[in-house]
Write a protein that holds these residues in place. Structure first.
Motif, PDB file in Angstrom:
ATOM      1  N   MET A  57      -2.540 -10.303  -2.936  1.00 48.33           N
ATOM      2  CA  MET A  57      -2.910  -9.011  -2.365  1.00 48.33           C
ATOM      3  C   MET A  57      -1.761  -8.427  -1.553  1.00 48.33           C
ATOM      4  SD  MET A  57      -6.905  -9.347  -1.183  1.00 48.33           S
ATOM      5  CE  MET A  57      -6.836  -7.674  -0.542  1.00 48.33           C
ATOM      6  N   SER A  58      -1.054  -9.270  -0.827  1.00 47.61           N
ATOM      7  CA  SER A  58       0.084  -8.802  -0.047  1.00 47.61           C
ATOM      8  C   SER A  58       1.194  -8.282  -0.950  1.00 47.61           C
ATOM      9  CB  SER A  58       0.609  -9.928   0.842  1.00 47.61           C
ATOM     10  OG  SER A  58       1.754  -9.521   1.549  1.00 47.61           O
ATOM     11  N   MET A  59       1.419  -8.981  -2.070  1.00 44.16           N
ATOM     12  CA  MET A  59       2.466  -8.566  -3.001  1.00 44.16           C
ATOM     13  C   MET A  59       2.163  -7.208  -3.623  1.00 44.16           C
ATOM     14  SD  MET A  59       3.362 -12.069  -5.055  1.00 44.16           S
ATOM     15  CE  MET A  59       4.088 -13.480  -4.260  1.00 44.16           C
ATOM     16  N   SER A  60       0.938  -7.072  -4.155  1.00 43.25           N
ATOM     17  CA  SER A  60       0.604  -5.847  -4.888  1.00 43.25           C
ATOM     18  C   SER A  60       0.201  -4.706  -3.972  1.00 43.25           C
ATOM     19  CB  SER A  60      -0.528  -6.138  -5.873  1.00 43.25           C
ATOM     20  OG  SER A  60      -1.715  -6.511  -5.197  1.00 43.25           O
ATOM     21  N   GLY A  61      -0.308  -5.036  -2.790  1.00 47.23           N
ATOM     22  CA  GLY A  61      -0.844  -3.996  -1.933  1.00 47.23           C
ATOM     23  C   GLY A  61       0.174  -3.289  -1.063  1.00 47.23           C
ATOM     24  N   THR A  62       1.283  -3.950  -0.759  1.00 51.05           N
ATOM     25  CA  THR A  62       2.263  -3.342   0.141  1.00 51.05           C
ATOM     26  C   THR A  62       2.865  -2.080  -0.451  1.00 51.05           C
ATOM     27  OG1 THR A  62       2.774  -5.521   1.049  1.00 51.05           O
ATOM     28  CG2 THR A  62       4.383  -3.791   1.441  1.00 51.05           C
ATOM     29  N   THR A  63       2.922  -1.988  -1.772  1.00 46.58           N
ATOM     30  CA  THR A  63       3.555  -0.826  -2.403  1.00 46.58           C
ATOM     31  C   THR A  63       2.887   0.481  -1.997  1.00 46.58           C
ATOM     32  OG1 THR A  63       2.160  -1.118  -4.361  1.00 46.58           O
ATOM     33  CG2 THR A  63       4.303  -2.191  -4.368  1.00 46.58           C
ATOM     34  N   ALA A 145       5.942 -17.384   1.573  1.00 47.11           N
ATOM     35  CA  ALA A 145       5.166 -17.299   0.341  1.00 47.11           C
ATOM     36  C   ALA A 145       5.661 -18.284  -0.699  1.00 47.11           C
ATOM     37  CB  ALA A 145       5.212 -15.876  -0.212  1.00 47.11           C
ATOM     38  N   ALA A 146       6.979 -18.507  -0.741  1.00 48.14           N
ATOM     39  CA  ALA A 146       7.531 -19.485  -1.677  1.00 48.14           C
ATOM     40  C   ALA A 146       6.960 -20.871  -1.414  1.00 48.14           C
ATOM     41  CB  ALA A 146       9.059 -19.503  -1.570  1.00 48.14           C
ATOM     42  N   LEU A 182      -7.145  -6.051  -6.886  1.00 43.53           N
ATOM     43  CA  LEU A 182      -7.743  -5.400  -5.732  1.00 43.53           C
ATOM     44  C   LEU A 182      -6.742  -5.103  -4.621  1.00 43.53           C
ATOM     45  CD1 LEU A 182     -11.110  -7.377  -5.417  1.00 43.53           C
ATOM     46  CD2 LEU A 182     -10.635  -5.264  -6.670  1.00 43.53           C
ATOM     47  N   GLY A 183      -5.548  -5.711  -4.692  1.00 42.80           N
ATOM     48  CA  GLY A 183      -4.561  -5.522  -3.630  1.00 42.80           C
ATOM     49  C   GLY A 183      -4.239  -4.069  -3.338  1.00 42.80           C
ATOM     50  N   PRO A 184      -3.821  -3.273  -4.348  1.00 42.65           N
ATOM     51  CA  PRO A 184      -3.503  -1.872  -4.059  1.00 42.65           C
ATOM     52  C   PRO A 184      -4.689  -1.092  -3.503  1.00 42.65           C
ATOM     53  CG  PRO A 184      -2.591  -2.531  -6.180  1.00 42.65           C
ATOM     54  CD  PRO A 184      -3.493  -3.649  -5.732  1.00 42.65           C
ATOM     55  N   THR A 185      -5.895  -1.350  -4.029  1.00 40.36           N
ATOM     56  CA  THR A 185      -7.067  -0.605  -3.584  1.00 40.36           C
ATOM     57  C   THR A 185      -7.457  -0.967  -2.155  1.00 40.36           C
ATOM     58  OG1 THR A 185      -7.884  -0.511  -5.860  1.00 40.36           O
ATOM     59  CG2 THR A 185      -9.451  -0.030  -4.111  1.00 40.36           C
ATOM     60  N   LEU A 355       4.012  -1.215 -11.219  1.00 34.84           N
ATOM     61  CA  LEU A 355       3.137  -1.656 -10.130  1.00 34.84           C
ATOM     62  C   LEU A 355       3.732  -1.311  -8.777  1.00 34.84           C
ATOM     63  CD1 LEU A 355       0.674  -3.356  -9.118  1.00 34.84           C
ATOM     64  CD2 LEU A 355       2.205  -5.334  -9.178  1.00 34.84           C
ATOM     65  N   THR A 356       5.043  -1.457  -8.647  1.00 29.67           N
ATOM     66  CA  THR A 356       5.697  -1.266  -7.352  1.00 29.67           C
ATOM     67  C   THR A 356       5.990   0.193  -7.047  1.00 29.67           C
ATOM     68  OG1 THR A 356       6.726  -3.444  -7.577  1.00 29.67           O
ATOM     69  CG2 THR A 356       7.688  -1.935  -5.959  1.00 29.67           C
ATOM     70  N   HIS A 357       6.470   0.947  -8.031  1.00 27.79           N
ATOM     71  CA  HIS A 357       6.997   2.283  -7.759  1.00 27.79           C
ATOM     72  C   HIS A 357       6.073   3.428  -8.139  1.00 27.79           C
ATOM     73  CE1 HIS A 357      10.913   0.696  -6.629  1.00 27.79           C
ATOM     74  NE2 HIS A 357      10.907  -0.060  -7.708  1.00 27.79           N
ATOM     75  N   LEU A 358       5.115   3.206  -9.027  1.00 28.64           N
ATOM     76  CA  LEU A 358       4.266   4.308  -9.465  1.00 28.64           C
ATOM     77  C   LEU A 358       3.367   4.860  -8.355  1.00 28.64           C
ATOM     78  CD1 LEU A 358       3.981   5.891 -12.053  1.00 28.64           C
ATOM     79  CD2 LEU A 358       2.132   4.360 -12.766  1.00 28.64           C
ATOM     80  N   PRO A 359       2.846   4.015  -7.444  1.00 24.27           N
ATOM     81  CA  PRO A 359       2.048   4.595  -6.352  1.00 24.27           C
ATOM     82  C   PRO A 359       2.811   5.633  -5.534  1.00 24.27           C
ATOM     83  CG  PRO A 359       1.692   2.233  -6.455  1.00 24.27           C
ATOM     84  CD  PRO A 359       2.821   2.532  -7.404  1.00 24.27           C
ATOM     85  N   THR A 360       4.110   5.430  -5.360  1.00 25.71           N
ATOM     86  CA  THR A 360       4.908   6.398  -4.608  1.00 25.71           C
ATOM     87  C   THR A 360       4.955   7.734  -5.337  1.00 25.71           C
ATOM     88  OG1 THR A 360       6.268   4.596  -3.743  1.00 25.71           O
ATOM     89  CG2 THR A 360       7.163   6.813  -3.554  1.00 25.71           C
ATOM     90  N   TYR A 361       5.030   7.698  -6.667  1.00 21.73           N
ATOM     91  CA  TYR A 361       5.005   8.933  -7.455  1.00 21.73           C
ATOM     92  C   TYR A 361       3.679   9.656  -7.259  1.00 21.73           C
ATOM     93  CZ  TYR A 361       5.158  12.086 -11.477  1.00 21.73           C
ATOM     94  OH  TYR A 361       5.127  13.196 -12.281  1.00 21.73           O
TER      95      TYR A 361
END
Length: 595
Positions: A57-63, A145-146, A182-185, A355-361
């Motif tokens: 969730m942290s990986m996908s949601g921070t974007t 995280a590693a 669910l991370g981004p949401t 996944l990372t850059h499209l939310p910014t668009y």
């Protein structure tokens, strides 16, 4: 012996690393249901699953929080993108090192340390007054995280055996999909309601909870006895040591030829190799991300782009010569294993950038809130939650793994090409199809790549093979995130004629009377990037299909390879076991005694 016979023998039992044989021996597999899952095991599983959920969730949601972070801290461009890139870089770079440290010092200790460092990084990030410190704390969180990712899988492998282990790892994969979907949401909703700082603080609190809960797990290390006495199917596994088996069928607990800790001996850590890898990847990443801002011909960028690959090449040379490599480069001599590694990398390349850059668009061009952007991304991420199970089911139904993975990569490539319908105000109706295609293809790949790759090696190299696969995939994902961000910045800058304006646009800040013009240039840059990604994944698809062609060599040519080991891939009738002889099953003491 023909290929079909060998294939059937390797595939029998669902390809779960001998779980079926352990079941028949009276071990932990079986169908006894809850009796296989002791209280300590359930606590271990719960803690590892919570850690995976928090990390994904942290990986996908921070974007989705980048726009708000940039606005509050006055950041844009490369500095802002490193909030995400730095996390992925340290997480992927240090995974192998943490895995080796876990073998030497204890997997529970490594896991708990990683969880504490992860929480510390996020907690400090929530208090960061500027973008520089936030980038540093995010890199620290990635370092933690590693440790969680490397230690979590090792804890499950030590706590579970046979069919119970297969189900535990299936639950781990499903949990990762839940967090990714669910991370981004959820993070977008948190950011929209309480702000990104409190959202980071909540993730940090969960990280501390994971660290505390990890005390329920048994401590294990290579060649060392397990502490805590977890039971599997009623049999104490503390006497069966967790070290890797020797080629030729050595059982866990025997002395290891690589110097693993046995009778007081301590295995050596390739510190020089680890330093070469981390520095090489870091410099290469820095060169790629700093190129647009500082100029591709500036001395620092040129030095990084030259030194990074050189250090990685030196790392490869060292790994081929040292007695204790972090990565066994001979793994790539198995073209099937290499194919699955390339497949995992390709799926990540086709998925991670969007996944990372499209939310910014969506936020900058269409004016969506963080929560709305996260909801739109569900078309991409939701399939990753459910489709991996479909991939495994297809294999058990007799569909060749080669067909499944080529179809998956075709969906990823086609989805990226289709996504060029992206334009201001396109809306969900036009973008749902391409996003679903990429998500479904990625989900299919995620469901079979790890198991099929691990089915190509024996248990004597299972840990190293898994580490290599995850390093390539994780490192490639980090690189594509950085490269895609750099490409967007460069393309927009060439169109608008200003590096400063381009940095603002790529960060989602489109203001002023030229908003429509800037949105059009941002969209055009996205189209170029998407076509490039589609072409790269198509080339990878062709390479994977070629490498996975049926193996018609005589059995004598491949009998030196231990067999299906710990793989979780399934299915007689697939091409996963062609030319591979099953390795002896490593069972608990009770299972061995049943024979």
């Amino acid at each position: 012996m023909d290929d079909t016979t060998r294939m059937r023998r390797a595939g029998t039992g669902g390809g779960t690393g001998g779980a079926g044989r352990a079941d028949r021996a009276g071990g932990t597999g079986g169908t006894g249901g809850a009796r296989e899952w002791g209280g300590r095991q359930l606590l271990t599983l719960g803690v590892v699953l919570l850690g995976m959920l928090t990390l994904s969730m942290s990986m996908s949601g921070t974007t989705v929080a980048l726009t708000d972070i940039g606005a509050e801290l006055g950041a844009s461009g490369t500095a802002l993108q490193w909030v995400v890139t730095g996390y992925f870089l340290t997480a992927s770079s240090f995974m192998l090192l943490f895995g080796s440290l876990g073998d030497l010092l204890g997997r529970r200790r490594t896991y708990r340390t990683g969880a504490v460092v992860f929480a510390l990084g996020l907690g400090l990030g929530a208090l960061a007054p500027g973008i520089g410190l936030l980038d540093a704390t995010r890199a620290l969180a990635g370092l933690g995280a590693a440790g969680v990712m490397a230690g979590g899988g090792a804890l499950l492998a030590s706590a579970f055996h046979g069919a119970a282990r297969t189900r535990a790892f299936a639950a781990l994969g499903t949990t990762g999909g839940v967090g990714l979907a669910l991370g981004p949401t959820l993070t977008g909703a948190l950011v929209g309601s309480v702000g990104w700082r409190i959202a980071f603080g909540l993730f940090a609190a969960v990280g501390l909870l994971v660290a505390v809960g990890a005390g329920a797990a048994d401590e294990t290390r290579t060649g060392g006895a397990q502490s805590g006495g977890a039971r599997t199917g009623g049999a104490r596994t503390g006497g069966a040591r967790s070290g890797r088996a020797r080629p030729g069928g050595a059982q866990p607990g025997e002395a290891q030829p690589d110097g693993a800790r046995t009778g007081g001996a301590r295995a050596k850590l390739d510190g020089a190799g680890a330093a070469l890898f981390v520095l090489g990847l870091g410099l290469l990443m820095a060169g790629v991300t700093q190129g647009p801002a500082n100029g591709w011909t500036s001395p620092p960028v040129l030095a990084a782009l030259a030194a990074g690959p050189a250090l990685l090449a030196a790392f490869a040379v060292r790994q081929s010569r040292t007695a204790h490599p972090l990565l066994d480069l001979t793994l790539v001599r198995d073209r099937h294993y290499l194919a699955w590694t390339v497949a995992g990398l390709s799926a990540a390349v086709g998925f991670a950038g969007s996944l990372t850059h499209l939310p910014t668009y969506f936020q900058g061009v269409d004016g969506l809130s963080a929560g709305q952007a996260g909801a739109a991304m569900l078309w991409l991420t939701a399939p990753v939650l459910v489709v991996p199970l479909l991939g495994g089911r297809l294999l058990t139904r007799g569909v060749p793994a080669r067909v499944v993975i080529t179809g998956a990569l075709a969906l990823v490539a086609g989805g990226n090409a289709w996504l060029t319908v992206l334009e201001p105000g396109a809306g969900t109706a036009r973008l749902a199809g391409p996003l679903l295609a990429v998500g479904i293809g990625t989900g299919l790949a995620n469901g079979i790549v790890d198991g099929q790759a691990m089915n190509r090696v024996g248990t004597d190299r299972a840990g190293m093979a898994a580490g290599f696969l995850n390093t390539v995939r994780g490192g490639g994902q980090a690189m594509v995130i950085a490269a895609l961000g750099a490409a967007l910045l460069t393309l927009v800058s060439s169109r608008v004629g200003s590096d400063r304006v381009a940095a603002e646009v790529v960060s989602g800040h489109l203001v002023g009377g030229e908003r429509a013009f800037l949105a059009a240039q941002f969209t055009s840059a996205w189209h170029t990037v998407l076509w490039t990604v589609a072409a790269l994944v198509t080339l990878a698809l062709a390479a994977v299909a070629t490498l996975l062609r049926p193996d018609n060599r005589p059995a004598a040519d491949t009998d030196h390879r231990p067999g299906t080991g710990t793989g979780t891939g399934t299915g007689a009738g697939t091409d996963v076991g062609i030319g591979v002889r099953p390795a002896p099953t490593h069972r608990t003491e009770a299972a061995q005694g049943a024979n």
